[in-house]
Motif scaffolding. Structure first.
Motif, short mmCIF file in Angstrom:
data_model
loop_
_atom_site.label_atom_id
_atom_site.label_comp_id
_atom_site.label_asym_id
_atom_site.label_seq_id
_atom_site.Cartn_x
_atom_site.Cartn_y
_atom_site.Cartn_z
N GLN A 1 0.84 -1.21 0.00
CA GLN A 1 0.00 0.00 0.00
C GLN A 1 0.87 1.25 0.00
OE1 GLN A 1 -1.96 -1.55 3.56
NE2 GLN A 1 -3.92 -1.04 2.59
N GLN B 1 -9.37 1.43 8.74
CA GLN B 1 -9.90 0.25 8.05
C GLN B 1 -8.81 -0.79 7.81
OE1 GLN B 1 -11.98 1.57 4.49
NE2 GLN B 1 -13.86 1.92 5.65
N LEU C 1 -6.40 -5.94 7.83
CA LEU C 1 -5.17 -6.60 7.37
C LEU C 1 -4.18 -6.83 8.52
CD1 LEU C 1 -4.79 -4.46 4.12
CD2 LEU C 1 -5.11 -6.95 4.13
N ARG D 1 6.51 -6.03 -8.95
CA ARG D 1 5.24 -6.43 -9.57
C ARG D 1 4.77 -5.38 -10.57
NH1 ARG D 1 2.54 -8.49 -5.22
NH2 ARG D 1 2.28 -6.40 -4.39
N ALA E 1 -16.74 -5.90 -0.43
CA ALA E 1 -16.24 -6.47 0.82
C ALA E 1 -15.58 -7.80 0.52
CB ALA E 1 -17.39 -6.68 1.82
N LYS E 2 -14.54 -8.15 1.27
CA LYS E 2 -13.82 -9.39 0.98
C LYS E 2 -14.72 -10.60 1.17
CE LYS E 2 -11.86 -10.42 5.48
NZ LYS E 2 -10.72 -10.69 6.31
N GLU E 3 -15.65 -10.52 2.13
CA GLU E 3 -16.56 -11.65 2.37
C GLU E 3 -17.39 -11.92 1.11
OE1 GLU E 3 -16.26 -8.95 4.26
OE2 GLU E 3 -15.62 -9.64 6.25
N HIS E 4 -17.79 -10.85 0.41
CA HIS E 4 -18.57 -11.02 -0.82
C HIS E 4 -17.70 -11.64 -1.92
CE1 HIS E 4 -21.23 -7.47 0.70
NE2 HIS E 4 -21.31 -8.54 1.45
N VAL F 1 -15.79 0.08 2.46
CA VAL F 1 -14.34 -0.08 2.55
C VAL F 1 -13.68 0.61 1.36
CG1 VAL F 1 -12.45 -1.74 2.80
CG2 VAL F 1 -14.73 -2.31 3.66
N THR F 2 -12.58 1.32 1.61
CA THR F 2 -11.93 2.07 0.55
C THR F 2 -11.09 1.16 -0.36
OG1 THR F 2 -9.86 2.52 1.68
CG2 THR F 2 -11.71 4.00 2.17
N THR F 3 -10.84 1.65 -1.56
CA THR F 3 -10.05 0.89 -2.54
C THR F 3 -8.68 0.50 -1.98
OG1 THR F 3 -11.20 2.08 -4.30
CG2 THR F 3 -9.14 0.99 -4.90
N MET F 4 -8.03 1.42 -1.26
CA MET F 4 -6.69 1.19 -0.73
C MET F 4 -6.65 0.00 0.24
SD MET F 4 -3.50 2.22 -0.65
CE MET F 4 -3.25 3.89 -1.24
N VAL F 5 -7.75 -0.24 0.94
CA VAL F 5 -7.81 -1.36 1.88
C VAL F 5 -8.47 -2.58 1.23
CG1 VAL F 5 -8.79 -2.16 4.07
CG2 VAL F 5 -7.84 0.15 3.91
N PRO G 1 -6.11 -5.01 -1.43
CA PRO G 1 -5.26 -6.05 -0.83
C PRO G 1 -6.03 -7.06 0.01
CG PRO G 1 -4.80 -3.87 0.15
CD PRO G 1 -5.70 -3.66 -1.02
N GLU G 2 -7.12 -6.61 0.64
CA GLU G 2 -7.93 -7.53 1.46
C GLU G 2 -8.57 -8.62 0.58
OE1 GLU G 2 -10.94 -5.38 3.61
OE2 GLU G 2 -10.49 -6.48 5.45
N GLU H 1 -5.91 -11.04 -0.85
CA GLU H 1 -5.49 -12.00 0.18
C GLU H 1 -6.57 -13.06 0.42
OE1 GLU H 1 -3.18 -10.56 3.77
OE2 GLU H 1 -5.04 -11.18 4.74
N ALA I 1 -2.95 0.46 -7.89
CA ALA I 1 -3.74 -0.76 -7.70
C ALA I 1 -2.93 -2.00 -8.11
CB ALA I 1 -5.03 -0.67 -8.50
N MET J 1 -0.40 -2.99 -5.66
CA MET J 1 -1.00 -3.71 -4.53
C MET J 1 -1.39 -5.14 -4.91
SD MET J 1 -3.22 -0.97 -2.33
CE MET J 1 -4.35 -0.42 -3.59
N GLY J 2 -1.25 -5.51 -6.19
CA GLY J 2 -1.52 -6.87 -6.59
C GLY J 2 -2.72 -7.05 -7.51
#
Lengths: 372, 372
Positions: free
Chosen positions: A226, A337, A341, A365, B167-170, B196-200, B203-204, B207, B230, B233-234
């Motif tokens: 990040q 937020q 992580l 990357r 959301a990562k759960e979704h 949740v923001t793009t920056m978080v 990567p969430e 992962e 972006a 961040m992967g």
């Protein structure tokens, strides 16, 4: 050749670490980053002691001091006392808080507003004076344009002054006021924050101030990838806070650490329920209690809300740590937020090392993403 | 060697462009990116015509189709009609909207709920069938887990299915449901979005799904430097929407374009006042009218809110374009916080070119940030 920001601050890696804990500050500075002690909660005597300890640990390596001095509240030459302020707290709030506590099996404190909060107590000026006998290499102000005395103290002593901003318009004002470093902090950050996200705010601020001073990115940044993202967007480095709360060195209460490790990014809320200004923290029954739209009370303005909230939160934290279930439901803590992580307790030095490795991997990357 | 995402989709640069306007879709695809037509507002016949036009323009280059099919609402085999739904609209809302309009010198429509909204009208299934005679290379669903028929149609025809998640759960659920591509969309995005923001979030999500499918980053991305962030961040590429609204090709009303060019990142709000689900759009008297905490009405659930809001917004837009001041104060439009960085009307092809240049510059900036 080192990047300009590293030359300017005498560091190896432009990772700035805000912490209330001197051990974290020293560990980050010793690992090649830049530790910044959050000094607002201390008395001037305590602060002097904390900084002396850091001086012994870092052997001349650079570190800084962060204060929260709202210029609009303290800038007029008059010193407002805690009792002046307490008189401005509406009566119904006492009863409301007692009801919230009772619903969680906690007795109301008979004198809940006796102790002033950090925002209403010691002035930034006294803390700054206490810090001036130490070799601090940065003074940061976390709320609004720094008062004149802070900018003057910085200039007189050759210490850069940083300001945290949540909007490009504020960055422009801060530069005009004479700050030397802008921390562009997105809405995902823990603590006081604006509404614009890091991904949008960082390029917006960089464009708006057009190279006048360096810009650090903040908000949600808990990994090197990040941080690399922020630098790709033009930031000179990263300002971090939340990620240090789950380090071994941090004085975060064990109960709170467990809450952080379990939390996802959706478990925080931008609530005015603690200080009177929107600040990101863990969702809890306390933050719920200050959602007027959902049956809660409207938060008081800063610093009144912190005067009513902080003494309660301190008691709640104590009870929560003892296993009190009602208190555990109420307990909250400032965090961004990025908490989603943060899943493991590590030494601060290890966090710095991982940041560097992850930053390098992200750089590779991005380079490899280009077609040959 | 091209990056995997470029190989998979047959493109030169992994910039995905969502637009309701066929000209933008074709221009982006022809410039080496991947255009995605927002098809929900069309009838099946109109959609067929739009896609035929795109086919003629792109000469076999790849493009996709985006639909909004809430699985929870349409997935049960029964077709709910607009009039069934209209009966569920509470009576007081009619009067409330009439009052809001009257306060802006606009007469209430005598039959405001006669026309169904796009969400309540044509089903996604009919649109998807219309699209299947065209060489679409992606089917995206912008709201929740795609219905089974969409995933089956994708598998049967070898067309990847994408899902937007906040959301990562979704994301985890979507992968389990069989989607081929995740668009991790931060809260700064225009239209429906999470918190949740793009920056978080990026990567969430990366992962959480651990390489199961490629991930595009979305939310606030209107420049190549943000896209590079972006990818650092992967993410495999970027999914964009807002930035195309101020291109020469877009059918955005001239009055709305001027609002976008003038807006800062703080001029948007995440409001349920248009569809019943939180969706980011320009702040206006209309979004103010649906803030229950500040004296407004509580929005109805999806799709009822869009049934009451869309006909009004359409009339408001028409009047605003004619210079009606009350309508101009009410007019709003879906757009992300990136609107603060959208300050000039450009051809879509030029936007792609600038994205690539800016991406390359960001990559170089990040590489050069490392000490030698």
């Amino acid at each position: 050749m080192k990047p300009a920001i590293c030359e300017k601050f005498g560091i190896d890696f432009p990772l700035f670490a805000f912490s209330h804990c001197r051990d974290v500050v020293a560990a980050v500075t010793n690992a090649g980053g830049f530790g910044v002690l959050g000094g607002t909660a201390f008395t001037p005597e305590q602060l002097d002691k904390e900084l002396s300890w850091i001086d012994e640990q870092v052997g001349g390596k650079p570190y800084g001091l962060d204060l929260i001095v709202p210029a609009t509240y303290e800038g007029k030459g008059e010193k407002i006392t805690s009792s002046d302020l307490a008189a401005r707290i509406p009566d119904d709030v006492r009863g409301y808080i007692a009801d919230v506590l009772a619903a969680h099996d906690i007795e109301a404190d008979p004198k809940p507003f006796a102790g002033g909060s950090s925002l209403a107590g010691t002035t930034g000026r006294e803390l700054l004076e206490a810090a001036m006998s130490h070799p601090i290499k940065l003074i940061a102000n976390a709320l609004g344009v720094p008062p004149d005395y802070m900018i003057e103290a910085g200039k007189a002593n050759g210490i850069p002054v940083a300001a945290l901003v949540g909007a490009k318009e504020h960055a422009v004002k801060q530069v005009a006021a004479g700050v030397d470093l802008i921390v562009a902090q997105g809405t995902e950050a823990g603590g006081h924050c604006g509404e614009v996200t890091t991904m949008v705010l960082v390029p917006e601020v960089i464009e708006a101030i057009d190279g006048a001073v360096p810009v650090l990115a903040a908000g949600g940044i808990v990994t090197g990838r990040q941080m690399a993202a922020a630098v790709a967007m033009g930031a000179d480095g990263a300002w971090t806070g939340s990620v240090w709360l789950t380090t071994e060195e941090a004085e975060t209460a064990p109960y709170t650490v467990q809450k952080f490790l379990a939390a996802s990014s959706r478990d925080t809320i931008r609530s005015a329920g603690r200080t009177g200004k929107p600040a990101r923290q863990l969702k809890s029954d306390w933050t719920d209690a200050w959602l007027p739209n959902d049956g809660g009370h409207k938060p008081l303005p800063l610093p009144l809300q912190s005067m009513v909230a902080e003494p309660v939160i301190r008691r709640v934290d104590m009870l929560a740590a003892q296993g009190h279930q009602g208190a555990q439901a109420l307990a909250t803590y400032f965090v961004g937020q990025g908490v989603g992580l943060m899943n493991k307790v590590k030494p601060a030095r290890e966090v710095v090392r991982e940041f560097i490795e992850d930053y390098l991997a992200a750089t590779e990357r991005l380079s490899n993403s280009l077609p040959d």
